[in-house]
Design an enzyme around this catalytic site. Structure first.
Site, PDB file in Angstrom:
ATOM      1  N   GLU A  92       0.833  -1.197   0.000  1.00  0.00           N
ATOM      2  CA  GLU A  92       0.000   0.000   0.000  1.00  0.00           C
ATOM      3  C   GLU A  92       0.876   1.259   0.000  1.00  0.00           C
ATOM      4  OE1 GLU A  92      -2.546   0.990   3.701  1.00  0.00           O
ATOM      5  OE2 GLU A  92      -0.689   2.155   3.639  1.00  0.00           O
ATOM      6  N   ASP A 132      -5.524  -3.582  -2.084  1.00  0.00           N
ATOM      7  CA  ASP A 132      -5.443  -2.140  -2.364  1.00  0.00           C
ATOM      8  C   ASP A 132      -4.046  -1.746  -2.808  1.00  0.00           C
ATOM      9  OD1 ASP A 132      -4.414  -2.537   0.207  1.00  0.00           O
ATOM     10  OD2 ASP A 132      -4.992  -0.527   0.881  1.00  0.00           O
TER      11      ASP A 132
END
Lengths: 632, 371
Positions: B80, B136
């Site tokens: 991330e 993500d």
């Protein structure tokens, strides 16, 4: 260690049995914002989001978002207006404090914040309540209006038209068709508040103070800055039921939390009318905000209130009197701001208190920049009141041109001097001024007074002219009497009879006069045989040459000589015939010794001698003795 | 303006305000042209300011070899963070640093055979400590690479981006009773892994990235995935405050906060309003309305981590970045200007500071009027 974002993954789930990882650095988070309820480390912090305005104001919330500190249930069952005191969270009654009378948890603040849509505050309030009431679950319908909009739209429209019964009926109608449907809590909360507001206004208008307080107590959210009127009415109810401390508290809340200037000004005005304690009021005034020019926003109100009190006192109206410190405050303003109207106001206050020194000082100050009708009037009256008649006359003449009232006053002041035997005689110039002013003002009052002045000075014909003018400008008794007595003394039989006939039924005084004279023939009718003296005195037993001489002296207008001759005769032991006594009476009258004259005439009447002349003399004196304002 | 760009590295200490943003140019104008001119000027200032802030950020959180350091979690790096670093670098037009970050990421995290990134690298061990991915992170890296390919004219970035996007489509987009979903990772979140699985994380729906991923991997229905994310979001509102949890169970008859996770709206879900605002589409803006009252300006309370079931506030989301995210949401949804102090305030920790930079990137790209 605080939990932080789960960046989770299976291995961690397996290893740690949890899907979170810790935040390594910032492990000591600061407590929540101190405006919120639950910071036990700071006992001075408010314990409820609905807490005191003082806790709210410094963070500059829009005032309407601040629920008031208002009525809370107290242990005694009474209602407490004072802001909730900070309570340590571990206090045994901590939980009770947020419970309402029936023991339910008080969700007022929660619903209020929900109504405002402030999620952060709602969350903080829920946390606070959960700490106080472990296991408590908040209602799930806090934001129930979401998704309800279309169905509720007509209800909101009715609400906007203040048709609250219509809203209730509409809710019932929808529920009939859709069992289980619930209106939004926002609608119901606002509806209850609006209905309560209506009741409160009604009770307040009907002066049902107890009801007002009960309604307010049961609907705390009415009492917010968005409805200052409700707070005012509640405060009035408290004040009228002798609960001044809580009334003051309500006003204090407004001044602390609410921003609208007009409402703040109105608040101190209302407080001033209702609170009895100067300390309470002073405390409220101190909450005034500082204006850019350094003054307080309430200075003007405060001065207005003082002005009103001072004005009422000066006008003799009943009401609260201004205390000395207030008067001093107004005086300071009057001086410093050179405020003429305040200077005059203080002048009138001093005048009403017969403090002529102060009054003269204030009115003189007010006249410094230039002539002013009211200030001039005040100064003349003050001087007259202080007995400085000459000064009063001088200034009355000087200011007579400022306005009709000033001219009237001048006439009054000067004619009063005319009628007062003790007063310094007016200078000839003043008399001319006075006569001109009376003519100019067509003052019936002034004219009859001037007429009597001339009459007393033996200028009977001149007097008749003024009486005639006076009666012409404004028919009045004094002028009528004047006309009749001058006609009699001028031997104008025709006029006399006509005048008596004209006024007998209008003015009691004329009827009395006529009765006293007894409808006899006028002195003129008897005068011819006894010569001139008879016309005045009417003879009486013991008339002699000396008596003739005295009568002549009198006719020549030499009053002093007349009186000297009468006294000389008396000292020689020669008897005074009743005719001479009549002369003595009139001589004394013209000297201004009305008491002496009265005694003489009364003695004649009592002895039934020269009764007609005696009665006439007495009637004239009685009339002349009346103060000018009562001679109509 | 040039002087403004030569700023000193970020001082230590939270929310220092040593550096002031350039004064805002006047906005009002007498004519349309003048208005346009003012807007252009504002956008330009916002761009320059973002770039300056990026330099500060990079000096603090990016190592010379291109590793983004999470200083709140033992200085680890994760996919991330690398993704955010790449994204910010490309927005800041910092091609050199972008390349360093990508080289480091490729060398240290692309260790899986399926072209997804292993999510966590520990400097103590000098190695990946969990081979699983974090979806993500994958999305962010692919999105950033695709943007950089275009901006810096680097077809090789695009090739890498396409590989990752395909892997996401193949491994992580799943059909479910509730429409297409995005698994948070290749392992650990399905019905088999969780008692109430599948479990999803709505903050992994990086809405503004989906149009790019659609171009990279057209074989997968990214539009449907995006639309279903909004749908799930509207269904996943719980408790009195109607908030979505960080972790959402889709295994039961209705969506619910996931059992094995804290039932919080917290550090994950705070990114939902960021991505919705950044996306800016009408549907995304509508979804924003549920978040705009979580914090109402500099003098207001919060924002808080909130237990979604009870609505109770837990700890404060204490950092300028969280507040800027919500201020941006308020600006996009309600057209409320962002307080200058909120724009200026800095953080000392990786995560809130990153959210802050992301918000500034979104502002300078799409909402200069909020600046």
């Amino acid at each position: 260690m605080f939990l932080r974002r789960p960046l989770v993954i299976t291995a961690m789930l397996v290893l740690a049995g949890t899907a979170v990882r810790s935040q390594g650095v910032n492990s000591n988070e600061p407590p929540p914002a101190p405006l919120f309820a639950d910071a036990p480390a700071d006992p001075s912090a408010p314990q409820s989001a609905a807490d005191a305005p003082a806790a709210v104001a410094p963070i500059d919330l829009p005032p309407i978002s601040a629920p008031p500190p208002v009525v809370q249930a107290s242990a005694t069952g009474g209602w407490d207006f004072s802001p909730p005191k900070p309570q340590p969270t571990d206090a045994p009654d901590g939980a009770a404090a947020s419970k309402s009378r029936d023991g339910e948890i008080d969700l007022t603040a929660l619903r209020y914040f929900a109504g405002q849509g402030d999620l952060a505050r709602v969350a903080a309030e829920i946390r606070r309540l959960r700490e106080k009431h472990p296991g408590w679950q908040p209602p799930q319908d806090l934001f129930a209006q979401q998704g309800n909009g279309a169905v509720e739209k007509p209800l909101w429209d009715l609400f906007a038209q203040h048709d609250y019964d219509g809203v209730r009926a509409g809710v019932a109608a929808i529920q009939d068709k859709n069992p289980g449907w619930q209106p939004s809590s926002e609608l119901m909360t606002k509806l209850s508040l609006a209905e309560a507001d209506e009741q409160l206004v009604k009770a307040s208008d009907a002066q049902q103070w107890g009801d007002v307080i009960n309604i307010a107590a049961a609907n705390k959210m009415l009492l917010t800055c968005s409805n200052v009127d409700a707070i005012w009415r509640t405060a009035e109810a408290l004040a009228r039921t002798d609960d001044e401390p809580r009334a003051a508290e309500a006003y204090r809340y407004i001044l602390t939390a609410c921003a609208k200037r007009e409402e703040r000004l109105a608040t101190v005005q209302k407080a001033e009318q209702l609170l009895k304690s100067p300390d309470d009021l002073e405390g409220l005034f101190r909450l005034g905000r500082r204006l850019p020019n350094g003054s307080s926003e309430f200075d003007s109100v405060r001065l207005d209130l003082i002005r009103q009190k001072v004005g009422d006192a000066a006008a003799g109206k009943p009401g609260p009197e201004a205390i000395q410190s207030e008067i001093d405050q107004l005086a300071a303003h009057a001086r410093n701001a050179n405020d003429r109207s305040d200077q005059q106001l203080l002048g009138w206050l001093a005048y009403s208190r017969k403090d002529y020194v102060q009054a003269e000082s204030w009115f003189s100050m007010a006249l410094k920049p230039g002539p002013d009708p009211k200030a001039a009037e005040g100064l003349v009256l003050t001087l007259r009141g202080a007995g400085k008649i000459a000064d009063a006359q001088k200034l009355a003449v000087q200011y007579a041109g400022l306005g009709p009232l000033n001219r009237k006053l001048m006439i009054e002041v000067l004619t009063a001097a005319l009628g007062d035997p003790a007063a310094t005689p007016l200078a000839p110039g003043d008399l001319v001024t006075l006569a001109q002013a009376i003519d100019q003002a067509q003052s019936a009052e002034g004219a009859q007074l001037y007429g009597w002045h001339l009459y007393n000075a033996n200028d009977v014909a001149g007097a008749a002219d003024w009486f005639r003018k006076s009666a012409e400008w404004q028919p009045n008794e004094a002028a009528a009497v004047g006309l009749i007595v001058t006609a009699r003394r001028l031997h104008d039989t025709h006029d006399y009879a006509e005048l008596v006939a004209k006024y007998r039924d209008v003015y009691p005084k004329v009827a009395e006069l006529e009765a006293a004279i007894g409808g006899r023939k006028t002195p003129t009718a008897q005068a011819s045989s006894n010569g001139t003296a008879r016309s005045l005195g009417g003879g009486g037993g013991g008339w002699d040459k000396n008596a003739d001489a005295i009568a002549k002296a009198m006719q020549s207008g030499n009053v002093d000589r007349t009186l000297a001759m009468l006294d000389d005769r008396k000292s020689r032991g020669v008897g005074e015939p009743s005719g001479l006594s009549v002369i003595r009476g009139w001589a004394l009258f013209q000297k201004g010794d009305w008491e002496g004259a009265k005694k003489v005439f009364a003695g004649l009447r009592d002895k039934q001698e020269q009764v007609e002349d005696a009665e006439f003399g007495l009637a004239t004196i009685e009339h002349a003795e009346l103060p000018p304002s009562m001679r109509r | 303006m040039a002087a403004c760009l030569q700023t000193s590295p970020l001082l230590a200490g939270e929310e220092t305000q040593a550096w002031a943003p350039p004064a805002r140019p006047p906005v009002a104008g007498a004519s349309v042209n003048a208005d346009q001119g003012a807007r252009d000027a504002l956008a330009q200032v916002a761009r320059m300011w973002f770039k300056a802030e990026w330099q500060n950020y990079a000096a603090t959180f990016v190592t010379p070899d291109g590793r983004i350091v999470d200083n709140a979690n033992g200085n680890v790096s994760h996919s991330e963070g690398q993704g955010y670093g790449l994204l910010l670098a490309v927005y800041a037009e910092d091609s050199e640093r972008f390349d360093k970050i990508w080289r480091w990421t490729e060398a240290h995290m692309m260790v899986r055979p399926d072209h997804l990134l292993s999510w966590r690298w520990d400097p103590q061990k000098g190695a990946i400590t969990d081979p699983n991915n974090a979806t993500d992170g994958d999305i962010l890296v692919a999105w950033a690479l695709a943007r950089a390919a275009q901006k810096f004219d680097r077809p090789d970035y695009r090739a890498s981006a396409a590989l990752i996007a395909d892997a996401i489509g193949a491994t992580l987009i799943k059909t479910s009773d509730r429409g297409p979903i995005l698994l948070p990772a290749a392992s650990g979140f399905t019905h088999d892994d969780q008692p109430d699985g599948p479990v999803v994380n709505l903050s992994y729906w990086v809405f503004p990235a989906f149009p790019t991923l659609k171009q990279l991997a057209p074989a997968y229905d990214w539009d449907a995935l995006s639309a279903n994310g909004l749908k799930l979001l509207s269904a996943a509102r719980f408790g009195p405050l109607r908030l979505p949890p960080d972790w959402l169970s889709l295994g039961g008859p209705a969506p619910a906060p996931a059992e094995k996770f804290p039932t919080q709206f917290g550090y994950n879900a705070i990114r939902i309003p960021l991505y919705l605002a950044w996306d800016g589409a009408p549907s995304a803006r509508r979804a924003l309305s549920g978040f705009v009252n979580l914090w109402r300006g500099p003098r207001s309370a919060g924002p808080y981590v909130i237990d979604v079931n009870s609505g109770s506030a837990e700890q404060t989301l204490d950092g300028a970045g969280y507040r800027l995210v919500l201020a941006l949401a308020r600006c996009v949804a309600l057209n409320l200007p962002i307080d200058e102090g909120v724009i200026k305030a800095r953080d000392s920790l990786y995560y809130p500071n990153t959210l802050r930079l992301l918000s500034l990137a979104a502002i300078q790209e799409r909402f200069p009027q909020c600046f």
